[in-house]
Design a protein around this motif. Structure first.
Motif, mmCIF file in Angstrom:
data_model
loop_
_atom_site.group_PDB
_atom_site.id
_atom_site.type_symbol
_atom_site.label_atom_id
_atom_site.label_comp_id
_atom_site.label_asym_id
_atom_site.label_seq_id
_atom_site.Cartn_x
_atom_site.Cartn_y
_atom_site.Cartn_z
ATOM 1 N N GLU A 31 0.848 -1.185 0.000
ATOM 2 C CA GLU A 31 0.000 0.000 0.000
ATOM 3 C C GLU A 31 0.889 1.241 0.000
ATOM 4 O OE1 GLU A 31 -3.499 0.170 2.604
ATOM 5 O OE2 GLU A 31 -2.890 -1.809 3.313
ATOM 6 N N VAL A 32 0.362 2.335 -0.541
ATOM 7 C CA VAL A 32 1.140 3.575 -0.621
ATOM 8 C C VAL A 32 0.239 4.780 -0.367
ATOM 9 C CG1 VAL A 32 2.836 2.669 -2.269
ATOM 10 C CG2 VAL A 32 0.740 3.757 -3.119
ATOM 11 N N VAL A 33 0.883 5.893 -0.071
ATOM 12 C CA VAL A 33 0.241 7.195 -0.130
ATOM 13 C C VAL A 33 0.647 7.816 -1.463
ATOM 14 C CG1 VAL A 33 0.072 9.498 0.884
ATOM 15 C CG2 VAL A 33 0.244 7.487 2.376
ATOM 16 N N GLY A 39 8.213 16.994 -11.227
ATOM 17 C CA GLY A 39 9.313 16.067 -11.426
ATOM 18 C C GLY A 39 10.534 16.724 -12.033
ATOM 19 N N SER A 40 10.508 18.061 -12.147
ATOM 20 C CA SER A 40 11.642 18.787 -12.720
ATOM 21 C C SER A 40 12.121 19.842 -11.744
ATOM 22 C CB SER A 40 11.244 19.444 -14.045
ATOM 23 O OG SER A 40 10.207 20.391 -13.855
ATOM 24 N N THR A 41 13.425 20.084 -11.782
ATOM 25 C CA THR A 41 14.028 21.085 -10.893
ATOM 26 C C THR A 41 14.864 22.093 -11.672
ATOM 27 O OG1 THR A 41 15.930 19.637 -10.498
ATOM 28 C CG2 THR A 41 14.097 19.489 -8.932
ATOM 29 N N GLY A 42 14.699 22.138 -12.979
ATOM 30 C CA GLY A 42 15.496 23.038 -13.798
ATOM 31 C C GLY A 42 16.761 22.412 -14.330
ATOM 32 N N GLY A 43 17.014 21.133 -14.031
ATOM 33 C CA GLY A 43 18.184 20.436 -14.548
ATOM 34 C C GLY A 43 17.841 19.642 -15.794
ATOM 35 N N SER A 44 18.726 18.729 -16.169
ATOM 36 C CA SER A 44 18.546 17.986 -17.410
ATOM 37 C C SER A 44 17.641 16.773 -17.243
ATOM 38 C CB SER A 44 19.907 17.538 -17.956
ATOM 39 O OG SER A 44 20.570 16.698 -17.029
ATOM 40 N N LEU A 46 14.501 14.377 -15.714
ATOM 41 C CA LEU A 46 13.104 14.516 -15.337
ATOM 42 C C LEU A 46 12.702 13.301 -14.508
ATOM 43 C CD1 LEU A 46 10.453 16.126 -15.707
ATOM 44 C CD2 LEU A 46 10.007 14.689 -17.711
ATOM 45 N N THR A 47 12.175 13.516 -13.310
ATOM 46 C CA THR A 47 11.716 12.428 -12.461
ATOM 47 C C THR A 47 10.297 12.059 -12.857
ATOM 48 O OG1 THR A 47 13.108 13.142 -10.605
ATOM 49 C CG2 THR A 47 11.262 11.687 -10.098
ATOM 50 N N LEU A 48 10.127 10.853 -13.367
ATOM 51 C CA LEU A 48 8.807 10.380 -13.760
ATOM 52 C C LEU A 48 8.036 9.861 -12.562
ATOM 53 C CD1 LEU A 48 9.835 8.472 -17.004
ATOM 54 C CD2 LEU A 48 8.977 10.819 -16.792
ATOM 55 N N GLY A 49 8.738 9.290 -11.600
ATOM 56 C CA GLY A 49 8.098 8.768 -10.398
ATOM 57 C C GLY A 49 9.134 8.285 -9.417
ATOM 58 N N HIS A 50 8.721 8.105 -8.159
ATOM 59 C CA HIS A 50 9.609 7.474 -7.191
ATOM 60 C C HIS A 50 8.802 6.701 -6.157
ATOM 61 C CE1 HIS A 50 9.616 11.227 -4.367
ATOM 62 N NE2 HIS A 50 8.910 10.277 -3.768
ATOM 63 N N PHE A 51 9.463 5.724 -5.555
ATOM 64 C CA PHE A 51 8.913 4.956 -4.444
ATOM 65 C C PHE A 51 9.807 5.197 -3.241
ATOM 66 C CE2 PHE A 51 8.588 1.349 -1.637
ATOM 67 C CZ PHE A 51 7.225 1.102 -1.589
ATOM 68 N N PHE A 67 5.231 8.592 -5.676
ATOM 69 C CA PHE A 67 5.179 9.912 -6.304
ATOM 70 C C PHE A 67 5.122 9.762 -7.809
ATOM 71 C CE2 PHE A 67 7.647 13.119 -8.594
ATOM 72 C CZ PHE A 67 6.935 14.264 -8.287
ATOM 73 N N ILE A 68 4.255 10.541 -8.449
ATOM 74 C CA ILE A 68 4.161 10.589 -9.906
ATOM 75 C C ILE A 68 4.425 12.021 -10.347
ATOM 76 C CG2 ILE A 68 2.695 10.245 -11.920
ATOM 77 C CD1 ILE A 68 3.444 7.653 -10.520
ATOM 78 N N GLY A 69 5.412 12.207 -11.229
ATOM 79 C CA GLY A 69 5.761 13.536 -11.717
ATOM 80 C C GLY A 69 4.754 14.041 -12.732
ATOM 81 N N GLY A 70 4.244 15.249 -12.513
ATOM 82 C CA GLY A 70 3.225 15.803 -13.390
ATOM 83 C C GLY A 70 3.688 16.030 -14.811
ATOM 84 N N GLU A 71 4.989 16.299 -15.004
ATOM 85 C CA GLU A 71 5.500 16.537 -16.351
ATOM 86 C C GLU A 71 5.426 15.287 -17.217
ATOM 87 O OE1 GLU A 71 7.731 19.271 -13.522
ATOM 88 O OE2 GLU A 71 6.946 17.239 -13.540
ATOM 89 N N GLY A 72 5.545 14.119 -16.603
ATOM 90 C CA GLY A 72 5.533 12.870 -17.356
ATOM 91 C C GLY A 72 4.164 12.419 -17.809
ATOM 92 N N LEU A 73 3.112 13.099 -17.363
ATOM 93 C CA LEU A 73 1.763 12.689 -17.728
ATOM 94 C C LEU A 73 1.483 12.870 -19.211
ATOM 95 C CD1 LEU A 73 -0.219 14.163 -14.703
ATOM 96 C CD2 LEU A 73 0.630 11.821 -14.999
ATOM 97 N N GLN A 74 2.226 13.751 -19.869
ATOM 98 C CA GLN A 74 2.000 13.988 -21.295
ATOM 99 C C GLN A 74 2.410 12.799 -22.152
ATOM 100 O OE1 GLN A 74 4.668 16.738 -23.394
ATOM 101 N NE2 GLN A 74 5.892 16.905 -21.530
ATOM 102 N N ARG A 75 3.095 11.815 -21.578
ATOM 103 C CA ARG A 75 3.536 10.653 -22.353
ATOM 104 C C ARG A 75 2.381 9.730 -22.710
ATOM 105 N NH1 ARG A 75 6.928 7.484 -18.821
ATOM 106 N NH2 ARG A 75 5.536 8.337 -17.220
#
Length: 229
Positions: A31-33, A39-44, A46-51, A67-75
């Motif tokens: 189970e998770v929260v 998912g971006s910090t201005g670097g090269s 992009l974090t798509l997700g993490h556990f 965690f799900i990175g909002g930038e990766g949703l466009q994929r």
């Protein structure tokens, strides 16, 4: 109900439904929260997700974070499902006590590859992050057909990537400290450390960030390096 309420409700419901379906097929997925954010910090990268294990507290219980990175949703739905399955593999590793990553969760080893394949992913080796580049084959898409349709319907918006404000690259003459399991320590520049594994001549193990190797609290992350897509 505003447009933002509709976006948030659809997205969270679809992500939680997909995670529940993954858990129904793989009981060792915990189970998770669920959190969604930048998912971006201005670097090269992009974090798509993490556990992240044991990041939330509810009474006397500790809960893991997905965690799900909002930038990766466009994929699109299939790739977002791939991110969920990717992080589910890290969740199984925590449940079974398997060390599936190193380098602060960036390097995905052969044990992670086995877990990812168990979850139904196809994995490709990347020279900087190991067995981390994942795709969802047709067989797995069919297994999660309903969840994939719900995800595709819910992905009506995505987060804009943060602009690169780093400017010139700053040098670090002191480097960073790395250690291997036998206790040897070295100092090495970040660029050399990120270029590939450094092996110990005594024990044959790989050097990791000093103080980080093997910790159960490390964040297991799916990145999208510029060179991988």
């Amino acid at each position: 109900m505003t447009d933002s309420d509709t976006i948030t409700g659809l997205l969270v419901t679809a992500l939680e439904s997909a995670w529940a379906a993954i858990r129904s097929h793989h009981p060792d997925v915990p189970e998770v929260v669920l959190t969604v954010g930048s998912g971006s910090t201005g670097g090269s990268d992009l974090t798509l997700g993490h556990f992240a294990p044991d990041r939330w507290i509810r009474g006397e219980y500790e809960l893991h974070e997905l965690f799900i990175g909002g930038e990766g949703l466009q994929r699109g739905g299939a790739d977002v499902l791939g991110t969920l399955l990717h992080e589910a593999g890290h969740g199984v590793a925590v449940t079974r006590g398997i060390k599936d990553t190193s380098r602060q969760g960036r390097w995905h080893n052969d044990r992670y590859r086995a877990l990812g394949e168990e979850l139904g992913l196809t994995l490709v080796h990347h020279p900087k992050i190991g067995w981390s580049v994942t795709t969802v084959p047709d067989k797995t898409r069919e297994l999660y057909k309903e969840e994939l349709e719900e995800l595709t319907f819910a992905l009506v918006a995505y987060r804009r990537r943060e602009p690169d404000r780093r400017g010139g690259r700053k040098s670090n003459n002191n480097g960073m400290s790395a250690a291997c399991a036998c206790g040897r320590k070295i100092r090495v520049s970040p660029s050399v450390f990120e270029a590939g594994l450094i092996y110990c001549g005594n024990c044959g193990g790989a050097f990791d960030v000093d103080g980080e190797p093997g910790t159960r609290d490390s964040v297991h992350t799916e990145f999208m390096p510029l060179s991988s897509h």
